[in-house]
Design a protein around this motif. Structure first.
Motif, PDB file in Angstrom:
ATOM      1  N   PRO A   5       4.275  -2.906   2.308  1.00  0.00           N
ATOM      2  CA  PRO A   5       2.990  -2.868   2.456  1.00  0.00           C
ATOM      3  C   PRO A   5       2.437  -3.440   3.603  1.00  0.00           C
ATOM      4  N   ARG A   6       1.217  -2.894   3.962  1.00  0.00           N
ATOM      5  CA  ARG A   6       0.467  -3.764   5.137  1.00  0.00           C
ATOM      6  C   ARG A   6      -0.781  -4.311   4.819  1.00  0.00           C
ATOM      7  N   TRP A   7      -0.396  -5.464   4.272  1.00  0.00           N
ATOM      8  CA  TRP A   7      -1.480  -6.185   3.477  1.00  0.00           C
ATOM      9  C   TRP A   7      -2.614  -6.685   4.521  1.00  0.00           C
ATOM     10  N   SER A   8      -2.122  -6.734   5.830  1.00  0.00           N
ATOM     11  CA  SER A   8      -3.289  -7.205   6.925  1.00  0.00           C
ATOM     12  C   SER A   8      -4.347  -5.990   7.321  1.00  0.00           C
ATOM     13  N   GLU A   9      -3.809  -4.691   6.696  1.00  0.00           N
ATOM     14  CA  GLU A   9      -4.729  -3.790   6.805  1.00  0.00           C
ATOM     15  C   GLU A   9      -5.748  -3.366   5.649  1.00  0.00           C
ATOM     16  N   TRP A  55       0.634   5.903  -0.047  1.00  0.00           N
ATOM     17  CA  TRP A  55       1.596   5.936   0.791  1.00  0.00           C
ATOM     18  C   TRP A  55       1.535   5.244   2.139  1.00  0.00           C
ATOM     19  N   HIS A  56       0.390   5.366   2.654  1.00  0.00           N
ATOM     20  CA  HIS A  56       0.093   4.905   3.924  1.00  0.00           C
ATOM     21  C   HIS A  56       0.047   3.406   3.809  1.00  0.00           C
ATOM     22  N   PHE A  57      -0.299   2.708   2.606  1.00  0.00           N
ATOM     23  CA  PHE A  57      -0.560   1.381   2.558  1.00  0.00           C
ATOM     24  C   PHE A  57       0.634   0.445   2.178  1.00  0.00           C
TER      25      PHE A  57
END
Length: 327
Positions: free
Chosen positions: A217-221, A320-322
């Protein structure tokens, strides 16, 4: 199929104006300006406006009634003029580029004209859909749209192809059952949520076991998710659902006289359209995209609208991206 409560033209005009204004502000913030940027924004706004307005209540019928049989050809001509505005305004005009875009506009309309009195599902219909899909998925769009640094090449190609497909199939061929609308219908919430969740139950373990994705996961985004979701919905999910479900699955079901055959065939072809994504041949992508196509196609069949299947498609891509990284 349940009839949707379709959105009226004025709210969609407001949405179009707001999104175009936001795009203009973002471009200015990125440092773009002058006649190059103005020409690009003009072409983009025209293509995007047509894509949105044809999904509003009564707009295709109004255009056909007011203009008549030539409506599709006029829209195709306007789409080509919009490209000329871009090309001349950005100082990137060349005869080969203009000829390629002219061919993309004229050939589908000419094929549609030869099949005007025939039932949907002719060879002309399938050649047209195949040509548009090839232009979207496999063409050298960077060559057609070199400004600004080809950053908008895919988006502009997609929008142009949607305009051509609308002119061809909605105005000239008048294909029914496409579900080209924005609205909401009875039980759509169930169809969308069920399709999204069941696909996740299937695709996440399968994709992980195939070493195609991993949880990262990209929590910063998280702040970019709303903007990413809008971009994916309008420039990936909506056009692909229009082309693969509203047109291809629709036509395959009609020609085979089997909803089941049309559904499965379109889903497999949707999967194979991703074979060049990331690398070639990407069979893992083909498998997962084919399975995704089954769920998108089911949602389209149950709702009768590409809006519902596009929502599922966008939810899958954003998730999917996140949450996942492609291996």
């Amino acid at each position: 199929m349940p009839a949707p409560r379709q959105i009226a033209p004025l709210p969609l005009l407001g949405l179009w104006a707001g999104l175009c204004f936001a795009g203009g502000l973002y471009g200015s913030w990125e440092g773009y300006g002058g006649h190059n940027f103005a020409a690009t924004l003009t072409a983009y706004s025209f293509y995007f406006g047509v894509m949105l307005l044809f999904a509003a209540r009564g707009v295709p019928e109004f255009v056909s009634a007011r203009i008549g049989a030539s409506a599709g050809h006029l829209l195709g001509g306007a789409a080509f003029v919009a490209y000329l505005v871009y090309a001349i305004g950005t100082d990137t005009f060349s005869l080969p580029r203009a000829a390629a875009v002219l061919g993309l506009v004229v050939v589908p309309l000419a094929l549609a004209a030869t099949a005007r009195r025939q039932a949907p599902g002719t060879w002309q219909d399938f050649v047209t859909v195949a040509g548009v899909l090839i232009a979207v998925k496999f063409s050298d769009s960077h060559w057609l749209w070199p400004y600004p640094g080809a950053r908008l090449s895919y988006v502009l190609t997609v929008l142009l192809c949607v305009n051509v497909a609308l002119a061809t199939f909605v105005l000239v061929r008048r294909l029914d059952g496409i579900g080209y609308n924005i609205g909401w219908g009875r039980r759509w919430s169930f169809f969308i949520v069920a399709s999204f969740l069941v696909f996740g139950v299937v695709a996440i373990p399968l994709g992980t076991s195939m070493h195609f994705i991993e949880f990262a996961p990209r929590w910063s985004e998280w702040k970019s998710v709303p903007f990413l979701g809008l971009a994916i919905f309008f420039f990936t999910a909506w056009p692909e659902e229009f082309l693969f479900r509203g047109l291809l699955q629709n036509l395959l079901a009609r020609s085979s006289k089997s909803e089941f055959a049309g559904w499965w065939s379109a889903s497999v072809l949707f999967g194979f359209s991703h074979i060049t994504n990331l690398h070639f041949p990407n069979w893992r992508y083909v498998i997962l995209a084919s399975i995704a196509g089954l769920f998108y196609g089911w949602t389209w069949r149950r709702s009768g609208s590409i809006f519902a299947s596009a929502v599922v498609h966008a939810l899958v891509d954003v998730t999917w991206h996140f949450f996942f990284r492609t291996l």
